[in-house]
Design an enzyme around this catalytic site. Structure first.
Site, short mmCIF file in Angstrom:
data_model
loop_
_atom_site.label_atom_id
_atom_site.label_comp_id
_atom_site.label_asym_id
_atom_site.label_seq_id
_atom_site.Cartn_x
_atom_site.Cartn_y
_atom_site.Cartn_z
N ASP A 163 -0.87 -6.30 -0.23
CA ASP A 163 -1.50 -5.53 0.82
C ASP A 163 -2.99 -5.33 0.82
OD1 ASP A 163 0.43 -5.10 3.18
OD2 ASP A 163 1.52 -3.14 2.03
N ASP B 221 0.68 -1.29 0.09
CA ASP B 221 0.02 0.29 0.12
C ASP B 221 0.98 1.36 0.08
OD1 ASP B 221 0.96 -0.22 2.56
OD2 ASP B 221 -0.95 -0.28 3.50
N SER B 222 2.41 0.99 0.18
CA SER B 222 3.12 2.33 -0.27
C SER B 222 2.82 2.80 -1.75
CB SER B 222 4.43 1.75 -0.21
OG SER B 222 4.88 0.65 -0.71
N GLU C 208 -1.54 -5.53 8.41
CA GLU C 208 -0.78 -5.19 9.75
C GLU C 208 -1.52 -5.26 11.01
OE1 GLU C 208 0.19 -0.82 8.57
OE2 GLU C 208 0.73 -1.03 6.90
N GLU D 109 8.96 -4.47 10.61
CA GLU D 109 9.26 -2.97 10.18
C GLU D 109 9.91 -2.28 11.25
OE1 GLU D 109 6.92 -1.17 7.54
OE2 GLU D 109 8.00 0.55 7.38
N LYS E 177 -1.23 -9.52 2.56
CA LYS E 177 -0.44 -8.79 3.81
C LYS E 177 -1.40 -8.14 4.73
CE LYS E 177 3.12 -5.75 3.67
NZ LYS E 177 2.57 -4.81 4.70
O1 KIV Z 1 3.59 -1.00 1.59
C1 KIV Z 1 4.57 -1.46 1.68
O2 KIV Z 1 5.43 -1.27 0.81
C2 KIV Z 1 5.16 -2.35 2.81
C3 KIV Z 1 6.58 -2.65 3.17
C4 KIV Z 1 7.14 -1.26 3.48
C5 KIV Z 1 6.75 -3.78 4.04
O3 KIV Z 1 4.30 -2.77 3.61
#
Ligand code: KIV
Length: 271
Positions: free
Chosen positions: A90, A51-52, A122, A189, A120
């Site tokens: 994510d 989600d980056s 969190e 992280e 993924k």
């Molecule tokens: O969204 C992302 O890129 C991440 C990584 C930094 C682990 O969660």
């Protein structure tokens, strides 16, 4: 290699074998077809459609605004490019933190509409029911603990997490919980290396570090950061492998100069 020779796709089982055999797992983010094709061909084990994307693709200051639909668009583009790497997507902010039925519905959509191999998420015990619901649908989950950017408003900044004993203890407990629930790996992280080692040694599933030292079973970085396209973002944990920002600026200014001078296109570039 013959075109008919099958490329062995990286799976959750491959991840586990890599940990068991002491082979480090290399993971990077990607969000589009062209980059994912290059990243996969270069031998990456796993691609995270993080989600980056909210930051490096869409210019938001946090990851909070990105939606399930947007994640699906990015992830489907990546999956179309990839032959070997495992693709992990994510789940964005708001798509799994509440009702577990909504969480599993969103996870199913992501898997169905992208063709990715895992999601993924969190968090830890506070979203245990969402973990259970998604895992019971047969969807593999990579956990994510430590600096979890979707909680940035709670943390108040992007600093190191789990510096004190209480937070470190909670993180270790959450890591064990995620393993017991059935997650196949966990991202750690921005936590102290000594804690990352404790977690890695006490889990049988692989840990993937970012800003967690070299003690994890694998590493992940954001593609734009490690190739130098996210200029000005230089945290201590980042190693920059190229200066693509500079390459693009030089290419574009060369093109502008050639168009303005009338040098481009020349005769051999014309019909
Ligand atoms: O969204 C992302 O890129 C991440 C990584 C930094 C682990 O969660």
């Amino acid at each position: 290699m013959s075109v008919h020779q099958e490329i062995k796709k990286v799976s959750t089982q491959t991840f586990q074998s890599m940990k068991n055999n002491g082979e480090k797992i290399a993971m990077l983010t990607s969000y589009d077809y062209s980059v994912a094709k290059l990243v996969d061909a270069a031998g990456i084990d796993a691609i995270l459609v993080g989600d980056s994307a909210a930051n490096v693709m869409s210019g938001y200051p946090t990851t909070l605004p990105i939606t399930v639909d947007e994640m699906i668009y990015f992830a489907a583009s990546v999956v179309r490019a990839v032959n070997r790497a495992m693709v992990v997507v994510d789940m964005p902010f708001g798509s799994y933190q509440g009702d577990p039925h909504v969480a599993v519905k969103n996870a199913v959509r992501i898997m169905k509409e992208t063709g990715a191999q895992a999601v993924k998420i969190e968090g830890g015990i506070e979203i245990e029911d969402s973990f259970k619901a998604i895992l019971s649908a047969g969807i593999p989950i990579m956990g994510h603990l430590g600096l979890t950017p979707q909680s940035i408003n709670k943390f108040g900044g992007f600093g190191l997490r789990a510096k004190d004993d209480a937070e470190a203890k909670t993180l270790l407990e959450n890591a064990k919980l995620l393993q017991d629930l059935g997650c196949f790996s966990v991202v750690l992280e921005k936590i102290p290396t000594v804690l990352a080692k404790q977690v890695t040694d006490s889990l049988s599933i692989p840990t993937i570090g970012i800003g967690a030292g070299n003690v994890c079973d694998g590493q992940v970085l954001v593609f734009h950061d490690m190739v130098g396209m996210n200029e000005g973002f230089k945290p201590k944990f980042l190693r920059q492998y190229a200066n693509v920002g500079q390459v693009i600026r030089e290419a574009v200014s060369g093109y502008v100069a050639d168009v303005k001078s009338g040098d481009f296109p020349n005769e051999s570039e014309s019909y």
